[in-house]
Design a protein around this motif. Structure first.
Motif, short mmCIF file in Angstrom:
data_model
loop_
_atom_site.label_atom_id
_atom_site.label_comp_id
_atom_site.label_asym_id
_atom_site.label_seq_id
_atom_site.Cartn_x
_atom_site.Cartn_y
_atom_site.Cartn_z
N LEU A 1 0.82 -1.21 0.00
CA LEU A 1 0.00 0.00 0.00
C LEU A 1 0.85 1.26 0.00
CD1 LEU A 1 -2.62 -1.02 2.73
CD2 LEU A 1 -3.02 -0.86 0.26
N GLY A 2 0.43 2.24 -0.81
CA GLY A 2 1.07 3.55 -0.85
C GLY A 2 0.16 4.63 -0.31
N HIS A 3 0.73 5.76 0.04
CA HIS A 3 0.02 6.86 0.68
C HIS A 3 -0.49 7.88 -0.34
CE1 HIS A 3 3.62 9.23 -0.11
NE2 HIS A 3 4.31 8.19 0.36
N GLY A 4 -1.26 8.84 0.17
CA GLY A 4 -1.75 9.94 -0.65
C GLY A 4 -0.67 10.98 -0.89
N ALA A 5 -0.98 11.97 -1.73
CA ALA A 5 0.02 12.96 -2.16
C ALA A 5 0.68 13.69 -1.00
CB ALA A 5 -0.63 13.96 -3.12
N GLY A 6 -0.10 14.22 -0.07
CA GLY A 6 0.48 15.01 1.01
C GLY A 6 0.49 14.30 2.34
N GLY A 7 0.03 13.07 2.37
CA GLY A 7 -0.09 12.34 3.63
C GLY A 7 0.94 11.25 3.78
N GLY A 8 0.68 10.39 4.73
CA GLY A 8 1.60 9.29 5.00
C GLY A 8 0.87 7.97 5.12
N VAL A 9 1.60 6.93 5.42
CA VAL A 9 1.02 5.59 5.50
C VAL A 9 0.23 5.37 6.78
CG1 VAL A 9 2.71 4.52 3.95
CG2 VAL A 9 3.19 4.63 6.41
N ASP A 10 0.21 6.37 7.68
CA ASP A 10 -0.56 6.26 8.91
C ASP A 10 -1.94 6.90 8.79
OD1 ASP A 10 1.42 4.82 10.31
OD2 ASP A 10 2.52 6.67 10.69
N ALA A 11 -2.39 7.19 7.57
CA ALA A 11 -3.74 7.72 7.37
C ALA A 11 -4.75 6.72 7.96
CB ALA A 11 -4.01 7.93 5.89
N PRO A 12 -5.86 7.21 8.52
CA PRO A 12 -6.81 6.31 9.19
C PRO A 12 -7.31 5.16 8.33
CG PRO A 12 -7.32 8.58 9.73
CD PRO A 12 -6.24 8.62 8.69
N ASP A 13 -7.60 5.39 7.04
CA ASP A 13 -8.11 4.31 6.21
C ASP A 13 -7.03 3.27 5.94
OD1 ASP A 13 -6.78 6.18 4.61
OD2 ASP A 13 -8.15 5.96 2.91
N LEU A 14 -5.80 3.71 5.70
CA LEU A 14 -4.70 2.76 5.48
C LEU A 14 -4.42 1.95 6.74
CD1 LEU A 14 -2.14 4.86 3.38
CD2 LEU A 14 -3.60 2.98 2.59
N THR A 15 -4.47 2.60 7.90
CA THR A 15 -4.24 1.91 9.17
C THR A 15 -5.32 0.85 9.40
OG1 THR A 15 -3.13 3.83 10.13
CG2 THR A 15 -4.05 2.21 11.67
N ALA A 16 -6.58 1.20 9.12
CA ALA A 16 -7.67 0.25 9.32
C ALA A 16 -7.55 -0.94 8.37
CB ALA A 16 -9.02 0.95 9.13
N VAL A 17 -7.22 -0.68 7.12
CA VAL A 17 -7.05 -1.78 6.15
C VAL A 17 -5.86 -2.64 6.56
CG1 VAL A 17 -6.40 -2.31 3.77
CG2 VAL A 17 -8.20 -0.62 4.22
N HIS A 18 -4.76 -2.01 6.96
CA HIS A 18 -3.58 -2.75 7.42
C HIS A 18 -3.96 -3.72 8.53
CE1 HIS A 18 -0.35 -3.23 10.42
NE2 HIS A 18 0.49 -3.25 9.39
N ASP A 19 -4.63 -3.21 9.56
CA ASP A 19 -4.95 -4.04 10.72
C ASP A 19 -5.90 -5.18 10.37
OD1 ASP A 19 -3.35 -2.24 12.10
OD2 ASP A 19 -5.03 -1.26 13.13
N ALA A 20 -6.93 -4.88 9.59
CA ALA A 20 -7.91 -5.91 9.21
C ALA A 20 -7.28 -6.97 8.30
CB ALA A 20 -9.12 -5.27 8.53
N ALA A 21 -6.41 -6.53 7.39
CA ALA A 21 -5.78 -7.47 6.47
C ALA A 21 -4.81 -8.40 7.21
CB ALA A 21 -5.06 -6.72 5.35
N VAL A 22 -3.99 -7.84 8.09
CA VAL A 22 -3.04 -8.66 8.85
C VAL A 22 -3.81 -9.69 9.68
CG1 VAL A 22 -1.33 -8.63 10.71
CG2 VAL A 22 -1.19 -6.95 8.86
N ALA A 23 -4.92 -9.28 10.28
CA ALA A 23 -5.73 -10.21 11.08
C ALA A 23 -6.35 -11.30 10.23
CB ALA A 23 -6.83 -9.44 11.81
N SER A 24 -6.38 -11.08 8.90
CA SER A 24 -6.97 -12.07 7.98
C SER A 24 -5.91 -12.82 7.19
CB SER A 24 -7.92 -11.35 7.02
OG SER A 24 -8.98 -10.76 7.74
N GLY A 25 -4.68 -12.87 7.70
CA GLY A 25 -3.63 -13.67 7.09
C GLY A 25 -2.88 -13.02 5.95
#
Length: 195
Positions: A25-49
């Motif tokens: 996953l990559g971030h938005g133009a002015g943001g970072g990888v800790d954006a709330p939607d990326l963090t939520a997808v990260h956590d849910a995906a890791v929990a799903s293998g």
């Protein structure tokens, strides 16, 4: 990690047990990888293998907020994804906004099994005549998650591209990030890319 456009930052999280797929996953133009939607997808995906790799583009690592030209973003992204050497599991590429565009433009060349696009910016705000719909891949299963109040527009489902609209959400997708992440993981699960 070195790229032709300078060093990128890579953060990798392995799930417990077998890896069903690798999601980069990559971030938005002015943001970072800790954006709330990326963090939520990260956590849910890791929990799903799913092994999740968060990539910070070289211009952000260098401390700049203004994004590099599209060709430079793509070049750095391709270098990072190829260096990861994903061969034994399905590779899913994605990101939010600008990162979603990069993933869409490079998915076919990288041999990705799928693309996860969060807040794909269909056009600049107020300029629907400058559509970026042609960047959406026609040959790779793609899930686009956009808010119905996104000033950058909302793509339409067509061919291999499935668009799910998040009610009440704007471009930042902050409204119901948990629900957005659940939709992303359900799509991955339906393709056999998550447990």
């Amino acid at each position: 990690m070195d790229t032709p456009r300078g060093p990128a930052r890579v953060r990798m999280t392995r799930p417990s047990g077998a890896v069903a797929s690798v999601l980069v996953l990559g971030h938005g133009a002015g943001g970072g990888v800790d954006a709330p939607d990326l963090t939520a997808v990260h956590d849910a995906a890791v929990a799903s293998g799913v092994q999740v790799v968060l990539v910070t583009q070289p211009y952000r690592v260098a401390g700049r907020r203004a994004p590099a030209p599209a060709g430079h973003l793509d070049e750095a992204w391709i270098a990072v994804v190829r260096a990861l050497g994903v061969r034994d599991e399905p590779l899913i590429v994605g990101g939010r906004s600008s990162g979603a565009r990069v993933a869409c433009r490079t998915a076919s060349g990288l041999g990705a099994a799928g693309v996860l696009a969060l807040a794909f910016p269909l056009h600049p705000p107020g300029k629907p005549e400058r559509s970026r719909a042609s960047e959406l891949p026609s040959d790779v299963p793609t899930l686009v998650l956009n808010g119905d109040r996104d000033a950058f527009g909302v793509p339409v489902s067509a061919g291999s591209v499935e668009v799910l609209v998040r009610p009440g959400a704007t471009h930042d997708l902050r409204k119901d990030v948990k629900g957005t992440a659940e939709l992303a993981v359900a799509w991955m699960h339906a393709h056999g890319w998550a447990r």
